[in-house]
Design a protein around this motif. Sequence first.
Motif, PDB file in Angstrom:
ATOM      1  N   ILE A 226       6.507 -55.074 -17.802  1.00 47.78           N
ATOM      2  CA  ILE A 226       5.715 -54.412 -16.763  1.00 47.78           C
ATOM      3  C   ILE A 226       6.068 -54.973 -15.385  1.00 47.78           C
ATOM      4  CG2 ILE A 226       3.376 -54.104 -15.854  1.00 47.78           C
ATOM      5  CD1 ILE A 226       2.399 -54.071 -18.777  1.00 47.78           C
ATOM      6  N   LEU A 227       6.190 -56.300 -15.305  1.00 47.91           N
ATOM      7  CA  LEU A 227       6.525 -56.932 -14.032  1.00 47.91           C
ATOM      8  C   LEU A 227       7.925 -56.532 -13.567  1.00 47.91           C
ATOM      9  CD1 LEU A 227       5.097 -60.522 -14.632  1.00 47.91           C
ATOM     10  CD2 LEU A 227       4.194 -58.797 -13.086  1.00 47.91           C
ATOM     11  N   LEU A 228       8.887 -56.542 -14.502  1.00 51.13           N
ATOM     12  CA  LEU A 228      10.256 -56.159 -14.158  1.00 51.13           C
ATOM     13  C   LEU A 228      10.316 -54.709 -13.683  1.00 51.13           C
ATOM     14  CD1 LEU A 228      12.147 -57.851 -17.121  1.00 51.13           C
ATOM     15  CD2 LEU A 228      12.417 -58.431 -14.711  1.00 51.13           C
ATOM     16  N   ARG A 229       9.581 -53.847 -14.378  1.00 56.02           N
ATOM     17  CA  ARG A 229       9.569 -52.423 -14.014  1.00 56.02           C
ATOM     18  C   ARG A 229       8.950 -52.231 -12.624  1.00 56.02           C
ATOM     19  NH1 ARG A 229       7.254 -50.867 -18.197  1.00 56.02           N
ATOM     20  NH2 ARG A 229       9.080 -50.271 -19.426  1.00 56.02           N
ATOM     21  N   ASN A 230       7.884 -52.959 -12.331  1.00 53.99           N
ATOM     22  CA  ASN A 230       7.232 -52.834 -11.018  1.00 53.99           C
ATOM     23  C   ASN A 230       8.110 -53.384  -9.902  1.00 53.99           C
ATOM     24  OD1 ASN A 230       4.081 -52.012 -10.787  1.00 53.99           O
ATOM     25  ND2 ASN A 230       4.560 -52.706 -12.852  1.00 53.99           N
ATOM     26  N   LYS A 231       8.807 -54.470 -10.182  1.00 51.73           N
ATOM     27  CA  LYS A 231       9.712 -55.007  -9.159  1.00 51.73           C
ATOM     28  C   LYS A 231      10.858 -54.030  -8.916  1.00 51.73           C
ATOM     29  CE  LYS A 231      12.530 -58.985  -7.815  1.00 51.73           C
ATOM     30  NZ  LYS A 231      12.956 -60.376  -8.130  1.00 51.73           N
ATOM     31  N   SER A 232      11.364 -53.428  -9.982  1.00 48.25           N
ATOM     32  CA  SER A 232      12.424 -52.436  -9.854  1.00 48.25           C
ATOM     33  C   SER A 232      11.961 -51.260  -8.998  1.00 48.25           C
ATOM     34  CB  SER A 232      12.855 -51.947 -11.241  1.00 48.25           C
ATOM     35  OG  SER A 232      13.817 -50.915 -11.142  1.00 48.25           O
ATOM     36  N   SER A 233      10.784 -50.719  -9.293  1.00 48.19           N
ATOM     37  CA  SER A 233      10.248 -49.586  -8.534  1.00 48.19           C
ATOM     38  C   SER A 233      10.042 -49.951  -7.069  1.00 48.19           C
ATOM     39  CB  SER A 233       8.915 -49.133  -9.132  1.00 48.19           C
ATOM     40  OG  SER A 233       9.096 -48.615 -10.430  1.00 48.19           O
ATOM     41  N   CYS A 234       9.552 -51.162  -6.826  1.00 52.38           N
ATOM     42  CA  CYS A 234       9.321 -51.622  -5.459  1.00 52.38           C
ATOM     43  C   CYS A 234      10.637 -51.697  -4.672  1.00 52.38           C
ATOM     44  CB  CYS A 234       8.642 -52.988  -5.488  1.00 52.38           C
ATOM     45  SG  CYS A 234       8.192 -53.627  -3.860  1.00 52.38           S
ATOM     46  N   LEU A 235      11.686 -52.224  -5.311  1.00 46.10           N
ATOM     47  CA  LEU A 235      12.992 -52.332  -4.653  1.00 46.10           C
ATOM     48  C   LEU A 235      13.608 -50.950  -4.424  1.00 46.10           C
ATOM     49  CD1 LEU A 235      14.408 -55.428  -6.550  1.00 46.10           C
ATOM     50  CD2 LEU A 235      13.994 -55.290  -4.086  1.00 46.10           C
ATOM     51  N   PHE A 236      13.432 -50.039  -5.369  1.00 49.55           N
ATOM     52  CA  PHE A 236      13.917 -48.671  -5.165  1.00 49.55           C
ATOM     53  C   PHE A 236      13.262 -48.065  -3.920  1.00 49.55           C
ATOM     54  CE2 PHE A 236      15.189 -48.174  -9.807  1.00 49.55           C
ATOM     55  CZ  PHE A 236      16.519 -47.953  -9.534  1.00 49.55           C
ATOM     56  N   GLN A 237      11.940 -48.174  -3.861  1.00 49.62           N
ATOM     57  CA  GLN A 237      11.212 -47.567  -2.740  1.00 49.62           C
ATOM     58  C   GLN A 237      11.621 -48.197  -1.417  1.00 49.62           C
ATOM     59  OE1 GLN A 237       8.823 -44.867  -3.305  1.00 49.62           O
ATOM     60  NE2 GLN A 237       9.571 -44.748  -1.214  1.00 49.62           N
ATOM     61  N   LEU A 238      11.774 -49.515  -1.409  1.00 48.50           N
ATOM     62  CA  LEU A 238      12.195 -50.211  -0.193  1.00 48.50           C
ATOM     63  C   LEU A 238      13.599 -49.790   0.222  1.00 48.50           C
ATOM     64  CD1 LEU A 238      11.605 -52.431   1.931  1.00 48.50           C
ATOM     65  CD2 LEU A 238      12.603 -54.081   0.322  1.00 48.50           C
ATOM     66  N   SER A 239      14.468 -49.578  -0.748  1.00 49.85           N
ATOM     67  CA  SER A 239      15.847 -49.199  -0.434  1.00 49.85           C
ATOM     68  C   SER A 239      15.909 -47.854   0.272  1.00 49.85           C
ATOM     69  CB  SER A 239      16.705 -49.168  -1.710  1.00 49.85           C
ATOM     70  OG  SER A 239      16.370 -48.062  -2.539  1.00 49.85           O
ATOM     71  N   TYR A 240      15.025 -46.912  -0.095  1.00 49.95           N
ATOM     72  CA  TYR A 240      15.011 -45.607   0.584  1.00 49.95           C
ATOM     73  C   TYR A 240      14.654 -45.776   2.060  1.00 49.95           C
ATOM     74  CZ  TYR A 240      14.561 -44.094  -4.281  1.00 49.95           C
ATOM     75  OH  TYR A 240      14.736 -43.922  -5.621  1.00 49.95           O
ATOM     76  N   LEU A 241      13.632 -46.587   2.321  1.00 56.50           N
ATOM     77  CA  LEU A 241      13.219 -46.822   3.706  1.00 56.50           C
ATOM     78  C   LEU A 241      14.351 -47.462   4.501  1.00 56.50           C
ATOM     79  CD1 LEU A 241      11.153 -47.067   6.026  1.00 56.50           C
ATOM     80  CD2 LEU A 241      10.378 -49.205   4.988  1.00 56.50           C
ATOM     81  N   MET A 242      14.961 -48.521   3.953  1.00 56.62           N
ATOM     82  CA  MET A 242      16.023 -49.219   4.669  1.00 56.62           C
ATOM     83  C   MET A 242      17.235 -48.312   4.879  1.00 56.62           C
ATOM     84  SD  MET A 242      15.817 -53.177   3.324  1.00 56.62           S
ATOM     85  CE  MET A 242      16.322 -52.831   1.651  1.00 56.62           C
ATOM     86  N   HIS A 243      17.540 -47.491   3.881  1.00 63.75           N
ATOM     87  CA  HIS A 243      18.633 -46.526   4.002  1.00 63.75           C
ATOM     88  C   HIS A 243      18.359 -45.566   5.155  1.00 63.75           C
ATOM     89  CE1 HIS A 243      22.131 -44.591   1.980  1.00 63.75           C
ATOM     90  NE2 HIS A 243      21.680 -43.516   2.605  1.00 63.75           N
ATOM     91  N   PHE A 244      17.118 -45.121   5.248  1.00 63.63           N
ATOM     92  CA  PHE A 244      16.733 -44.125   6.248  1.00 63.63           C
ATOM     93  C   PHE A 244      16.825 -44.689   7.660  1.00 63.63           C
ATOM     94  CE2 PHE A 244      13.856 -41.402   8.651  1.00 63.63           C
ATOM     95  CZ  PHE A 244      14.167 -40.144   8.159  1.00 63.63           C
ATOM     96  N   VAL A 245      16.471 -45.969   7.851  1.00 63.10           N
ATOM     97  CA  VAL A 245      16.446 -46.545   9.204  1.00 63.10           C
ATOM     98  C   VAL A 245      17.755 -47.243   9.562  1.00 63.10           C
ATOM     99  CG1 VAL A 245      13.952 -46.805   9.175  1.00 63.10           C
ATOM    100  CG2 VAL A 245      15.379 -48.725   8.437  1.00 63.10           C
ATOM    101  N   GLY A 246      18.743 -47.190   8.662  1.00 60.96           N
ATOM    102  CA  GLY A 246      20.059 -47.728   8.987  1.00 60.96           C
ATOM    103  C   GLY A 246      20.309 -49.159   8.554  1.00 60.96           C
TER     104      GLY A 246
END
Length: 482
Positions: A271-291
Amino acid sequence: MKWIRLRVPALEESAACEAFHAYYPSIETSILIKLLSALDFHPLSINLLAQAAIQNEWSPQNLITAWDHQRATLLEAGDGKSQSLAVTIETSLNSPSFLKLGETVHHLLQIIAFLPQGISKTHLTAIFPGVSNIESCADAFCRQSLAYLNGDFITLLGPICLYMSSHYNQDTSLLRGIQSYYATHIRESHIVIAEYVNIEHVLIHWLRNTEGDTQAILNVLMTASWFSYILWHYVPLSVSLYPAISALNVHNTHDIRSWRNFFMQAKKSKILLRNKSSCLFQLSYLMHFVGQMEEAKKAYKEAQILALEVGDLDLLASHHWILAIYDSIQGNFLAAEELLHTALGYCSGLSGVFRLSRVTKTRIKLQMIIINLIKGRPDTLQSLPTFKQKYKQYNLYWINFYAGYLALQNNYLDLAKKCFEEIQANGAKKCFEEIQANDDEDNPWRWIKSILLAESADLEGDYTKSQTLQAQVLEVIERRTD
């Protein structure tokens, strides 16, 4: 004798530089402004910093270095008690008006010093519902000139903030109250937009201080995921969360360590690994969007590894699908197609437990059709009736939307009209109602609605309505500064 309290305001920038130059003239104004702005142009702090530079015979570079390494110390050294910032602050904190308020005074000052924006006066009681005298403490700070109102935020002058941060332990029960408040309200966009600097600061501290507690880790990862999501959708901004999330150890929590509970521990670990994975995915979209491209790639790669570690290929494929949508919006169709093909590849040659869900596979296939339509592949229109019949239970709004325009471009007017009619019959009304609820002139979905209605009116022969809608869209576009 009656004493009168005089408020000593901060100096103007030019007056602050003049006061410092009176003691220490050999420093460029541009460099000096950066130093003094960190003091909020506080008169006593300016005097103390200039005196330290003279007494130590520092060059401008030595002064800058000393400031970077020992800020609070430089502001404590005065010739006497009246010249010591530390004495001034402690005298106020030990005054009868503060002592009668109890320990809450010190705890709240620490929290205000900790938060870069200060703390919202409007939400003060909501943040600390169990502290009955919280507003009295805040009012006392402002009366004693230890704090001031900056819009809705109670904040401290730079020197006082430095002193409190270096002399008092910030890890108080009130800090846990701040964490709980932001975790509870993280889905409310107006709070995130107003306090995103504070929220990111709190999240970084929280990520570094979970102390291996499973529930704390889950809470902070969920909060960080929603924070990234809200920023991405409402106010895309650069963030510094990635190092703290990446460093978070989710493999070795202290909750359960016995062999008797081995399987429970394994389940929690997943559960912890899955939540960390989801959190990093979501963060990556934001960082990708802002350059923030390099960090975005690292975060996405790490998220993939974690998803594979727990065998959650459905999670991995779902995020490939999301990133493909983002690439499609930006016109990067080759990257989007590659992501979608990779995602579909996860369901071949795998054991049943790792297969993708029907929903995920359908989402991927629908997005592939959308990309083919956007790219203008006429052969896609030939297979469209069969495809729509197979997936008729799903929302085919965008399939019909792009298929209608592709049909228009290829002069298939009957097919185009049919697609637009299906949109109007099967959910356009609901979609338009949602657009109307967010009736922002800069909302692109509002423009899409107007363009779609203009094309529909044109197909139906209502040329006056079509021209009126097109003129409205053009008028909005011409008013935009970008």
